[in-house]
Design a protein around this motif. Structure first.
Motif, short mmCIF file in Angstrom:
data_model
loop_
_atom_site.label_atom_id
_atom_site.label_comp_id
_atom_site.label_asym_id
_atom_site.label_seq_id
_atom_site.Cartn_x
_atom_site.Cartn_y
_atom_site.Cartn_z
N PHE A 92 0.83 -1.21 0.00
CA PHE A 92 0.00 0.00 0.00
C PHE A 92 0.87 1.26 0.00
N THR A 93 1.92 1.27 0.81
CA THR A 93 2.79 2.44 0.89
C THR A 93 3.41 2.75 -0.46
N LEU A 94 3.99 1.73 -1.08
CA LEU A 94 4.63 1.94 -2.39
C LEU A 94 3.60 2.16 -3.49
N GLY A 95 2.48 1.46 -3.39
CA GLY A 95 1.43 1.62 -4.40
C GLY A 95 0.89 3.04 -4.44
N VAL A 96 0.63 3.63 -3.28
CA VAL A 96 0.15 5.02 -3.23
C VAL A 96 1.22 5.95 -3.79
N LEU A 97 2.45 5.72 -3.39
CA LEU A 97 3.54 6.58 -3.85
C LEU A 97 3.62 6.58 -5.38
N VAL A 98 3.55 5.40 -5.98
CA VAL A 98 3.69 5.30 -7.43
C VAL A 98 2.38 5.65 -8.14
N PHE A 99 1.24 5.11 -7.68
CA PHE A 99 -0.03 5.37 -8.36
C PHE A 99 -0.41 6.85 -8.26
N SER A 100 -0.61 7.32 -7.04
CA SER A 100 -1.02 8.72 -6.88
C SER A 100 0.09 9.67 -7.31
N GLY A 101 1.32 9.32 -6.97
CA GLY A 101 2.44 10.19 -7.35
C GLY A 101 2.54 10.40 -8.85
N SER A 102 2.40 9.31 -9.61
CA SER A 102 2.49 9.46 -11.07
C SER A 102 1.32 10.27 -11.62
N LEU A 103 0.14 10.12 -11.01
CA LEU A 103 -1.00 10.92 -11.47
C LEU A 103 -0.83 12.40 -11.12
N TYR A 104 -0.27 12.69 -9.95
CA TYR A 104 0.00 14.09 -9.60
C TYR A 104 0.97 14.70 -10.61
N VAL A 105 2.04 13.98 -10.92
CA VAL A 105 3.03 14.49 -11.87
C VAL A 105 2.41 14.65 -13.25
N LEU A 106 1.62 13.67 -13.68
CA LEU A 106 0.94 13.76 -14.98
C LEU A 106 0.04 14.99 -15.04
N ALA A 107 -0.78 15.18 -14.01
CA ALA A 107 -1.72 16.30 -14.01
C ALA A 107 -0.99 17.64 -14.01
N LEU A 108 0.07 17.74 -13.23
CA LEU A 108 0.78 19.02 -13.12
C LEU A 108 1.70 19.32 -14.29
N SER A 109 2.24 18.26 -14.91
CA SER A 109 3.19 18.48 -16.00
C SER A 109 2.56 18.35 -17.37
N VAL A 165 2.74 15.72 -19.01
CA VAL A 165 3.56 14.74 -19.71
C VAL A 165 2.86 13.39 -19.62
N ARG A 166 2.29 12.96 -20.70
CA ARG A 166 1.42 11.78 -20.72
C ARG A 166 2.15 10.47 -20.43
N VAL A 167 3.46 10.42 -20.61
CA VAL A 167 4.20 9.19 -20.36
C VAL A 167 4.06 8.75 -18.89
N TRP A 168 3.77 9.68 -17.99
CA TRP A 168 3.56 9.32 -16.58
C TRP A 168 2.35 8.41 -16.42
N GLY A 169 1.43 8.46 -17.36
CA GLY A 169 0.28 7.57 -17.32
C GLY A 169 0.68 6.11 -17.47
N ALA A 170 1.84 5.86 -18.07
CA ALA A 170 2.33 4.49 -18.22
C ALA A 170 2.90 3.95 -16.91
N VAL A 171 3.25 4.83 -15.99
CA VAL A 171 3.79 4.42 -14.69
C VAL A 171 2.66 4.06 -13.72
N THR A 172 1.53 4.72 -13.88
CA THR A 172 0.41 4.57 -12.95
C THR A 172 -0.01 3.12 -12.72
N PRO A 173 -0.13 2.29 -13.76
CA PRO A 173 -0.55 0.89 -13.52
C PRO A 173 0.41 0.11 -12.61
N ILE A 174 1.67 0.49 -12.58
CA ILE A 174 2.62 -0.19 -11.68
C ILE A 174 2.18 0.06 -10.23
N GLY A 175 1.81 1.29 -9.94
CA GLY A 175 1.29 1.60 -8.61
C GLY A 175 -0.02 0.88 -8.35
N GLY A 176 -0.86 0.78 -9.38
CA GLY A 176 -2.12 0.07 -9.24
C GLY A 176 -1.91 -1.40 -8.89
#
Length: 122
Positions: free
Chosen positions: A75-92, A94-105
């Motif tokens: 859960f700790t790592l999943g939130v970091l990667v899932f939510s973190g990648s979505l925060y970066v995607l939304a703020l930047s 840069v759509r490639v961050w969307g490819a990282v999100t499933p790893i967190g999922g």
């Protein structure tokens, strides 16, 4: 002694409130609606897993074990990667961050699976 999972949950809760407020007040009108929706999804999933981490912390007081620890880590790592990648995607944008999100999922799903195994074995 406070469980590390409760502490991590509390920190994620604090950051989730800050991120939610930032998204609602500072980003509205500055980001396109689709990016705001992505940001809100990150906050929402973060909060669901705050509750999960707090629950794991409570469970750990009575029935600690390897599966419960694995759930907390996932859960700790999943939130970091899932939510973190979505925060970066939304703020930047840069759509490639969307490819990282499933790893967190996958991490979040693994956390729930480990929790189920722990509960079945307790």
């Amino acid at each position: 002694m406070t469980s590390p999972w409760m502490l991590i949950g509390a920190v994620y809760g604090l950051l989730g409130v800050a991120a939610g407020a930032f998204g609602a007040h500072a980003l509205r009108g500055r980001l396109p609606e689709d990016m705001l929706a992505i940001f809100r999804t990150a906050v929402e999933y973060q909060f669901w897993h705050v509750a999960a981490l707090l629950g794991i912390g409570l469970l750990a007081r009575h029935s600690a074990g390897a599966w419960l620890t694995a759930s907390g880590v996932a859960f700790t790592l999943g939130v970091l990667v899932f939510s973190g990648s979505l925060y970066v995607l939304a703020l930047s944008g840069v759509r490639v961050w969307g490819a990282v999100t499933p790893i967190g999922g996958v991490g979040l799903i693994a956390g729930w699976l480990c929790l189920i195994v722990h509960l079945l074995r307790s």
